[in-house]
Design a protein around this motif. Sequence first.
Motif, mmCIF file in Angstrom:
data_model
loop_
_atom_site.group_PDB
_atom_site.id
_atom_site.type_symbol
_atom_site.label_atom_id
_atom_site.label_comp_id
_atom_site.label_asym_id
_atom_site.label_seq_id
_atom_site.Cartn_x
_atom_site.Cartn_y
_atom_site.Cartn_z
ATOM 1 N N LYS A 1 0.844 -1.199 0.000
ATOM 2 C CA LYS A 1 0.000 0.000 0.000
ATOM 3 C C LYS A 1 0.877 1.246 0.000
ATOM 4 O O LYS A 1 0.633 2.190 -0.755
ATOM 5 N N THR A 2 1.897 1.226 0.828
ATOM 6 C CA THR A 2 2.804 2.362 0.905
ATOM 7 C C THR A 2 3.643 2.480 -0.372
ATOM 8 O O THR A 2 3.737 3.554 -0.971
ATOM 9 N N MET A 3 4.225 1.369 -0.788
ATOM 10 C CA MET A 3 5.108 1.388 -1.967
ATOM 11 C C MET A 3 4.378 1.822 -3.236
ATOM 12 O O MET A 3 4.928 2.557 -4.056
ATOM 13 N N GLU A 4 3.153 1.360 -3.402
ATOM 14 C CA GLU A 4 2.400 1.616 -4.630
ATOM 15 C C GLU A 4 1.454 2.808 -4.503
ATOM 16 O O GLU A 4 0.744 3.131 -5.453
ATOM 17 N N GLU A 5 1.447 3.430 -3.313
ATOM 18 C CA GLU A 5 0.570 4.575 -3.041
ATOM 19 C C GLU A 5 -0.896 4.240 -3.321
ATOM 20 O O GLU A 5 -1.600 4.933 -4.042
ATOM 21 N N LEU A 6 -1.329 3.137 -2.714
ATOM 22 C CA LEU A 6 -2.694 2.651 -2.912
ATOM 23 C C LEU A 6 -3.673 3.382 -2.017
ATOM 24 O O LEU A 6 -3.338 3.801 -0.908
#
Length: 147
Positions: A39-44
């Motif tokens: 979620k953080t890495m992909e800015e979900l």
Amino acid sequence: MKVHAVFVSILIGLFSVSCNAELSEEMRILLKEKVDKCKTMEELSDVDVSRFFNGDAPETLKGKCLISCLQESVGLIKDGQVQSAAGFELGKMLFGDNENVLSMIKNVQDECATITDPDRCEMAFKRMSCAKETVQKHGLTPPREMI
């Protein structure tokens, strides 16, 4: 029992294959941790994550990127390529040397590994969809988390 085409893919491309069991609590916790990192890495968005956990197909490219991130995080995809050995190892780790599981992983790999797309997120979603269809074609019910 249900088949977990483990995130294989979830986990894969996202989950590999079991014979009719829900994800264990331990696997749910691990999945949640991996989803939180993705979620953080992909800015979900929270909506993308919620759709995933509800078993709903992603409606956004970012939602599809969650699948890609999960596949990559468990070693099922590396540099855009399916890692067959990692799929079998993940299946063995989750379900032991269950011949039904290993056979289903092989079926999924045979039918889905050649799927390509220039976008890593679209490709992951297409492979996950293929894995789900393959599992169902063989009369097994994929877990809700296998979109």
